[in-house]
Motif scaffolding. Structure first.
Motif, PDB file in Angstrom:
ATOM      1  N   ARG A   1       2.528   5.579  -7.648  1.00 10.43           N
ATOM      2  CA  ARG A   1       1.321   6.136  -8.250  1.00 10.43           C
ATOM      3  C   ARG A   1       1.350   7.657  -8.282  1.00 10.43           C
ATOM      4  O   ARG A   1       0.912   8.283  -9.228  1.00 10.43           O
ATOM      5  N   ARG A   2       1.845   8.245  -7.216  1.00  4.83           N
ATOM      6  CA  ARG A   2       1.811   9.707  -7.119  1.00  4.83           C
ATOM      7  C   ARG A   2       3.105  10.331  -7.628  1.00  4.83           C
ATOM      8  O   ARG A   2       3.287  11.532  -7.518  1.00  4.83           O
TER       9      ARG A   2
ATOM     10  N   GLN B   1       2.322  16.601   0.520  1.00  3.73           N
ATOM     11  CA  GLN B   1       1.456  15.637  -0.161  1.00  3.73           C
ATOM     12  C   GLN B   1       1.791  14.209   0.272  1.00  3.73           C
ATOM     13  O   GLN B   1       0.898  13.409   0.521  1.00  3.73           O
TER      14      GLN B   1
ATOM     15  N   MET C   1      -6.075  -1.849  -4.917  1.00  2.00           N
ATOM     16  CA  MET C   1      -5.471  -0.949  -3.927  1.00  2.00           C
ATOM     17  C   MET C   1      -5.481   0.519  -4.369  1.00  2.00           C
ATOM     18  O   MET C   1      -5.849   1.395  -3.594  1.00  2.00           O
ATOM     19  N   PRO C   2      -5.062   0.806  -5.618  1.00  4.61           N
ATOM     20  CA  PRO C   2      -5.008   2.226  -5.999  1.00  4.61           C
ATOM     21  C   PRO C   2      -6.367   2.857  -6.263  1.00  4.61           C
ATOM     22  O   PRO C   2      -6.452   4.054  -6.449  1.00  4.61           O
TER      23      PRO C   2
ATOM     24  N   ARG D   1       0.841  -1.209   0.000  1.00  4.01           N
ATOM     25  CA  ARG D   1       0.000   0.000   0.000  1.00  4.01           C
ATOM     26  C   ARG D   1       0.873   1.255   0.000  1.00  4.01           C
ATOM     27  O   ARG D   1       0.598   2.212  -0.708  1.00  4.01           O
TER      28      ARG D   1
ATOM     29  N   LYS E   1       0.421  13.596   3.736  1.00  6.37           N
ATOM     30  CA  LYS E   1      -1.050  13.568   3.725  1.00  6.37           C
ATOM     31  C   LYS E   1      -1.581  12.308   3.054  1.00  6.37           C
ATOM     32  O   LYS E   1      -2.535  11.685   3.517  1.00  6.37           O
ATOM     33  N   GLN E   2      -0.962  11.954   1.926  1.00  6.11           N
ATOM     34  CA  GLN E   2      -1.432  10.763   1.221  1.00  6.11           C
ATOM     35  C   GLN E   2      -1.138   9.509   2.046  1.00  6.11           C
ATOM     36  O   GLN E   2      -1.944   8.583   2.070  1.00  6.11           O
TER      37      GLN E   2
ATOM     38  N   ASP F   1     -11.046  16.142   3.115  1.00  6.51           N
ATOM     39  CA  ASP F   1      -9.825  15.384   2.853  1.00  6.51           C
ATOM     40  C   ASP F   1      -8.623  16.329   2.904  1.00  6.51           C
ATOM     41  O   ASP F   1      -8.428  17.137   2.004  1.00  6.51           O
ATOM     42  N   PRO F   2      -7.796  16.223   3.953  1.00  8.37           N
ATOM     43  CA  PRO F   2      -6.669  17.160   4.067  1.00  8.37           C
ATOM     44  C   PRO F   2      -5.718  17.086   2.876  1.00  8.37           C
ATOM     45  O   PRO F   2      -5.063  18.076   2.547  1.00  8.37           O
ATOM     46  N   ALA F   3      -5.661  15.938   2.221  1.00  8.55           N
ATOM     47  CA  ALA F   3      -4.732  15.788   1.094  1.00  8.55           C
ATOM     48  C   ALA F   3      -5.166  16.613  -0.113  1.00  8.55           C
ATOM     49  O   ALA F   3      -4.378  16.836  -1.033  1.00  8.55           O
TER      50      ALA F   3
ATOM     51  N   ILE G   1      -6.079  19.712   0.152  1.00  6.05           N
ATOM     52  CA  ILE G   1      -5.652  21.086   0.416  1.00  6.05           C
ATOM     53  C   ILE G   1      -4.255  21.291  -0.179  1.00  6.05           C
ATOM     54  O   ILE G   1      -3.314  20.596   0.178  1.00  6.05           O
ATOM     55  N   GLY G   2      -4.155  22.260  -1.074  1.00  4.25           N
ATOM     56  CA  GLY G   2      -2.850  22.574  -1.647  1.00  4.25           C
ATOM     57  C   GLY G   2      -2.357  21.566  -2.664  1.00  4.25           C
ATOM     58  O   GLY G   2      -1.226  21.648  -3.108  1.00  4.25           O
ATOM     59  N   LYS G   3      -3.167  20.578  -3.035  1.00  5.04           N
ATOM     60  CA  LYS G   3      -2.717  19.564  -4.000  1.00  5.04           C
ATOM     61  C   LYS G   3      -2.600  20.153  -5.403  1.00  5.04           C
ATOM     62  O   LYS G   3      -1.576  20.015  -6.052  1.00  5.04           O
TER      63      LYS G   3
ATOM     64  N   LYS H   1       6.276  21.186  -0.682  1.00  4.57           N
ATOM     65  CA  LYS H   1       4.939  20.880  -1.170  1.00  4.57           C
ATOM     66  C   LYS H   1       4.778  19.377  -1.429  1.00  4.57           C
ATOM     67  O   LYS H   1       3.766  18.779  -1.067  1.00  4.57           O
TER      68      LYS H   1
END
Lengths: 166, 579
Positions: free
Chosen positions: A29-30, A63, B119-120, A22, A66-67, B300-302, B304-306, A59
């Motif tokens: 992925r990101r 991310q 999963m993704p 995971r 957070k992710q 969703d905090p993620a 913010i700013g993404k 930044k």
């Protein structure tokens, strides 16, 4: 915020099948750059600690954390401040050492670096070295000339100095 | 009790009244148990549609939708539907069969790594290895799917686990130490936002799907009226604000309404609620709301700013945050509501009301949407497919209530509209449900005509039939020198005959003025009906080319006040906006 720097991310995760996938999958992925990832047990049963070394600006790091936090099996994530963090890596190096003279020389270097010889054969010495990653790099550089048969590094694991925990 | 029965009992405990599914080898034990249970099961004709139907069910009702498919190909067929739900934050629980635990990893017949594969595209997924794990996993799955930012959860159920005995307990406890969604917004952030919004001269609200999910349309309306902030929406936010309201700007973005795109460009304060600033909504990021301070409210905090840098983020549930924000603004009498801004926006809106009436043949899509609007009521649930049909609906159709406009936004899944309509109708039998599809997307899922016939699910399907993959063709026309590579679909099939082959009533509409009547009687017939509407393949919707700012619009824009059909949209629009 624009400075690219190496971050040490410490994460507590549920010790469950698939959790490494995971986390690793998220990085791919990101499009996050990951240098190393170590996983092992922690002080709590059923919880593992992951140490992730990743590169990016502020930044990107925001991310990443957070992710990571969004993964249900991830309990806590912290970006460790480099100056207040102890970070250690384990490395095993198998050096080609066919003569007495070479062996003596290698052992000398190992002693200077406070490493240990943990296996000897007529042809090789195997060194165990624990320390900061740049120290390990330096030792590898020194013994390179003799001929390195094999290297195995764990990647760094880390925690905050002093009373702080995550 | 056996594992499969524990699953069914757990579903019942979660209040599940219906599942959309398709059986298969590794689900034989579970389906044998379903045979004896009271659970309503709707047999779809393709697993992808089970997922879309569960998704439509969830979007229309706000409850968690459930779909079931077998291992291997069943699970892979679910994938598109699960990814669709994931991108649009729709709560579904997808149950997949799996080969027996002893065979996992052996490339057994119909084995696929469902956990790894999903999963993704899931919020989380579970694979019980023993049956006693099932009750806790099901409860966790529903809790995760339906709370925080909702999303799909997969349960991968090996065949032997379905048959394994266990002692079932009803009140099982769940422990999810890594899952604690924030609901209340930070009070200091709310205070800061209140003072920023209160002092704004030209505020605009951007409402996303999160407003609908959190049931905060009422609060949204209150805030908008309180501070004089016109409201635009993302595609998924459509319906969160009544689009016939004075302060409604319509949808924002690549295919957005002119007033929306210009108001966001001009505003000095953008209040974004429950949206994720997708590239289709923002256009070129550096140009987006460049004169505005941005408040971003999201659970969703993620988010913010993404995509967009924001000035005041507030993480939490939109309903709670909006009510606190309204209280803070009105208590301190902070609002310096500017009638000048409100009037300017209103006037601008007046000058660019899209022209809807055309008596051309083949029919213009605007005329089609106009007649659809006249035939349905405010509570009718509209679903769309993906492509031009979707953007025409998003642009021209007036939505007035939340959960009445269902569309695949993030993933843009062709074939979504019809099965989502099935799910919506099953969830909300009292509401009329109309699916507006293109001919391309509908043909991807047309086998579900059997499902609506067998279960007598009275949805109406409007096929906007131009024999083209219209949106791709539009891009080819605009950006690829009109080289229409493989976007013409040819003359097959005859959709009326296709529907009739399934025993579904069907009509063809070709003339202006016909559709309203035909659609009304189809809705009133209480039977599933397909309406094949022949439309003009050459109609192009004005758009913002990818990589451009929201005001750089190409294509002709036909308005009520200016009937000249060849006025370049871009020049006149800028003029009207007072640049």
């Amino acid at each position: 915020m624009d400075d690219q720097r190496t971050h040490i991310i410490s994460a507590l995760v549920l010790h469950k099948p698939g959790v490494l996938q995971r986390v690793a999958g998220l990085f791919t992925r990101r499009g996050f750059n990951i240098e190393s990832i170590t996983v092992g047990t922690s002080e709590q049963e059923d919880i593992a600690r992951m140490t992730i070394i990743a590169k990016g600006d502020g930044k990107v790091l925001e991310q990443i954390t957070k992710q990571l936090n969004k993964i249900i099996d991830v309990i806590k994530v912290r970006d460790l401040e480099p100056e207040n963090t102890v970070k250690r890596e384990l490395c095993l190096i198998k050096v080609h050492s066919p003569t007495e003279k070479v062996r003596a020389e290698v052992v000398q270097y190992v002693n200077i670096f406070r490493g240990r010889v943990i296996d000897v054969s007529p042809e090789t010495l195997t060194i165990e070295m624990t320390g900061a990653s740049d120290k390990i790099d330096a030792l590898i550089d020194l013994v390179k000339g003799f001929g390195i048969k094999e290297i195995a590094r764990t990647g760094p694991t880390a925690m905050s100095r002093g009373i702080k925990t995550i | 009790m056996r594992g499969g029965e524990a699953l069914l009992k757990s579903l019942e405990n979660q209040g599940v009244d219906v599942v959309f599914g398709y059986p298969g080898g590794q689900l034989l034990p579970l389906y044998d148990m379903i045979y004896d249970s009271d659970l309503k099961h709707i047999l779809v004709r393709h697993e992808q549609c089970a997922a879309h139907a569960a998704d439509g069910y969830a979007r229309a009702s706000g409850k968690v939708g459930v779909c079931i498919a077998t291992s291997g190909p069943g699970a892979t067929n679910l994938v598109t539907g699960i990814a669709t739900a994931y991108m649009d934050s729709s709560p579904i629980v997808a149950i997949a069969g799996q080969v027996p635990t002893g065979l996992i990893g052996n490339d057994a017949f119909q084995e696929v790594d469902t956990i790894g594969m999903t999963m993704p595209i899931t919020k989380h997924n579970f694979q019980p290895i023993t049956s006693k794990e099932i009750p806790e996993m099901v409860k966790s799955a529903f809790y995760i799917a339906g709370t925080g930012r909702p999303g799909p959860v997969v349960l991968d159920l090996p065949k032997d686990v379905q048959e394994q005995e266990l002692d079932f307990e009803n009140d099982v406890k769940i422990t999810l130490p890594g899952y604690k969604p924030t609901r209340k917004g930070h009070p200091l952030q709310i205070k800061r936002a209140a003072s920023l919004i209160g002092s704004a001269k030209k505020p605009v609200i951007l409402a996303g799907g999160g407003v609908i999910i959190s049931n905060s349309s009422e609060e949204l309306l209150k805030l908008s009226e309180l501070v004089g902030a016109p409201v635009t929406t993302s595609l998924l936010g459509k319906g969160s604000f009544p689009e016939d309201h004075d302060l409604s700007l319509g949808m924002l973005g690549m295919h957005g309404r002119l007033p929306a795109n210009f108001a966001v460009d001009k505003c000095d304060c953008l209040i974004a609620v429950g949206c994720r600033f997708s590239d289709r909504t923002t256009g070129k990021i550096s140009e987006f709301a460049k004169n505005a301070k941005i408040v971003h409210i999201d659970i969703d905090p993620a988010e913010i700013g993404k995509n967009v840098d924001v000035d005041i983020p507030i993480v939490g549930d939109a309903k709670i945050i909006l009510s606190n924000l309204i209280r803070a603004i009105s208590q301190n009498k902070m609002s310096s509501k500017s009638m000048e801004w409100v009037n300017r926006v209103k006037n601008f809106k007046q000058t660019c009301i899209p022209k809807m009436s055309f008596d051309n043949m083949p029919l213009k899509p605007q005329q089609v949407i106009k007649e659809i609007s006249e035939a349905v009521d405010d509570d009718t649930i509209m679903t769309t497919d993906v492509g031009q049909n979707q953007m025409w609906m998003a642009h021209y159709f007036t939505s007035r209530k939340p959960k009445t406009f269902l569309s695949s936004g993030g993933l843009g899944t062709m074939g979504f509209g019809f099965p989502a309509a099935i799910g919506a109708k099953v969830a909300m039998p009292e509401s009329d449900v109309v699916a507006v599809c293109g001919d391309g997307g509908f043909l991807m899922v047309s086998q579900e005509l059997a499902t609506v016939k067998e279960y007598d699910i009275p949805v109406v399907i409007c096929v906007l039939d131009n024999r083209y993959l219209g949106m791709v063709a539009q891009w080819q026309n605009l950006f690829y020198e009109k080289r229409l590579s493989h976007t013409h679909l040819g003359e097959s099939p005859d959709f009326v005959k296709l529907a009739e082959a399934f025993g579904v009533a069907a009509n063809r509409v070709e003339r202006p003025g016909e559709l309203r009547e035909v659609l009304s009687s189809a809705i009133n017939s209480g039977e599933p009906t397909l309406i094949d509407i022949t439309i003009d393949p050459d109609e192009i919707l004005p758009m913002v080319p990818p990589g451009c700012g929201l005001t750089e619009i190409v294509g002709e824009y036909k308005t009520e006040s200016n009937n000249s059909e060849d006025v370049p949209y871009r020049e006149t629009a800028k003029e009207r906006a007072g640049d």
